[in-house]
Design an enzyme around this catalytic site. Sequence first.
Site, short mmCIF file in Angstrom:
data_model
loop_
_atom_site.label_atom_id
_atom_site.label_comp_id
_atom_site.label_asym_id
_atom_site.label_seq_id
_atom_site.Cartn_x
_atom_site.Cartn_y
_atom_site.Cartn_z
N HIS A 268 9.51 4.99 -33.51
CA HIS A 268 8.99 6.17 -34.48
C HIS A 268 9.02 7.49 -34.01
O HIS A 268 8.66 8.26 -32.95
CB HIS A 268 7.92 5.55 -35.52
CG HIS A 268 7.70 6.40 -37.24
ND1 HIS A 268 8.10 7.63 -37.32
CD2 HIS A 268 6.93 5.61 -37.88
CE1 HIS A 268 7.83 8.21 -38.23
NE2 HIS A 268 6.63 7.39 -39.26
N HIS A 307 19.27 10.23 -35.96
CA HIS A 307 18.12 10.28 -36.36
C HIS A 307 18.91 9.24 -38.00
O HIS A 307 19.90 9.55 -38.40
CB HIS A 307 17.19 11.87 -37.50
CG HIS A 307 15.89 11.50 -38.17
ND1 HIS A 307 16.07 11.50 -39.70
CD2 HIS A 307 14.80 12.17 -37.94
CE1 HIS A 307 15.01 11.01 -40.19
NE2 HIS A 307 13.83 11.86 -38.55
N ASP A 363 11.92 14.79 -31.53
CA ASP A 363 11.64 14.45 -30.36
C ASP A 363 12.19 14.74 -28.76
O ASP A 363 10.79 14.80 -28.17
CB ASP A 363 11.90 12.56 -30.69
CG ASP A 363 10.55 11.92 -31.87
OD1 ASP A 363 11.91 11.75 -32.99
OD2 ASP A 363 9.72 12.89 -32.15
C1 MLT Z 1 9.06 12.01 -39.08
O1 MLT Z 1 9.19 13.11 -38.91
O2 MLT Z 1 8.98 10.92 -39.68
C2 MLT Z 1 10.84 11.43 -37.89
O3 MLT Z 1 11.58 12.07 -38.16
C3 MLT Z 1 11.07 10.05 -38.90
C4 MLT Z 1 11.57 9.76 -40.33
O4 MLT Z 1 11.96 10.42 -41.15
O5 MLT Z 1 11.95 8.52 -40.87
#
Ligand code: MLT
Length: 434
Positions: A268, A307, A363
């Site tokens: 995460h 993602h 990320d």
């Molecule tokens: C987020 O911004 O929390 C991450 O991209 C992870 C997600 O959305 O599952």
Amino acid sequence: MEKEALSILDQRTHSSYEIPVHNGTIRAMDLRQLKTGPGDFGLMTYDPAFMNTASCHSAITFIDGDKGILRYRGYPIEQLAEKCTFLEVAYLLLFGELPTEPQLKDWVGQITRHTMLHETTKKFLEGFRYDAHPMGMLVSTVAALSTVYPEARNVHDPEVRQLQIMRLIGKMPTIAAYTYRHSLGFPYVYPDNDLSYTENFLNMLWRMAEPRYTANPILARALDILFILHADHEQNCSANVMRSVGSSHADPFLSTAGAAAALSGPLHGGANEEVLKMLDEIGSKDKVPAYIEQVKAGHGKLMGFGHRIYKNYDPRASIIKWAADKVFEVTGRNPKLDIALELERIALEDDYFIKRKLYPNVDFYSGIMYQAMGFKPEMFTVLFAIPRTAGWLAQWQEMLEDPEQKIARPRQVYTGHEVRDLVPLEKRAAPTTA
Ligand code: MLT
């Protein structure tokens, strides 16, 4: 006009049912009427990791994974990143509308008045080892705020909720900066309330002996944009934890600590730290093809690619890439960028990654940018937690105000032993290995 419903024939009983469809979903509880007999519990859905389960109605963030769309309260992330400040966006997430000029001035003033930490909280931080991971310190310290503000457990009082929300948004940068200063053995720098949210954060991070800290405006603005991009992302893992812990009516400090704990995982929020480790492992641009062959052979992962929701590209990644170029104009180009760009170039051309929808996500570039700004990799997830606190609190508040929500308590499919009688200790033999 087609009817918004499913007709289900249960072949076990030859009974037929009509299940209404709302917003592209059926209510799982409507399946409980499908029974094989009067003693049957009825049907449930089985959905490990909630791959296809909506846990709530939410008006905060909209994502279209196929089209790469991200909107906060209907506003495209690209417009918000270009035209707003992070605190303006935090207001939008929490109150549903962008603030007017007087509302924003009051909001910023309120948040600024809550940047200071209680002296006992600073002493709490001093108890950590010098090499403690900043996320471990942040999670623990946020939870400790629960002991400083016991009135926060009155979660049904809107004014009490509002005060804790301002405290958390105001204090997150201070806690984050203090975890960094602690790891270096440097004295803590008190907030300077004449500075903007991100300028003050940089002040508490980097100020040394100078009487006043002057943040580089390009770096402060780049951080503001990064905070906007990371503010919320609908029902991601940590938002789900915030809602789940909050659903027991735990106070917002303990709920936020739980959410930050989820964010710390390498799958995460910790992913940006893993990206830097991957780039370090690759070492140089010419070694990228060999690394990619290793990944394709099943050895190692391409961190920062792909993602759960976005199936073509992560809209935040392209904005971050733009912001990173601005940062590099100030800090000098991060040599790891060459490795990252080569990795992206090859991955976007290679069928193996295209078929698996593996392309840079938020990320991938954030870590390179943070490193160029002087942050060590252990701080990257802390930089994610600061802005995401606004999103967690918006999700928490929406959950508490939703009359349909109650304590989160999923069911299970039991796969253990049938009933069996206990064998007295003296008669138990070691299980025979089959
Ligand atoms: C987020 O911004 O929390 C991450 O991209 C992870 C997600 O959305 O599952």
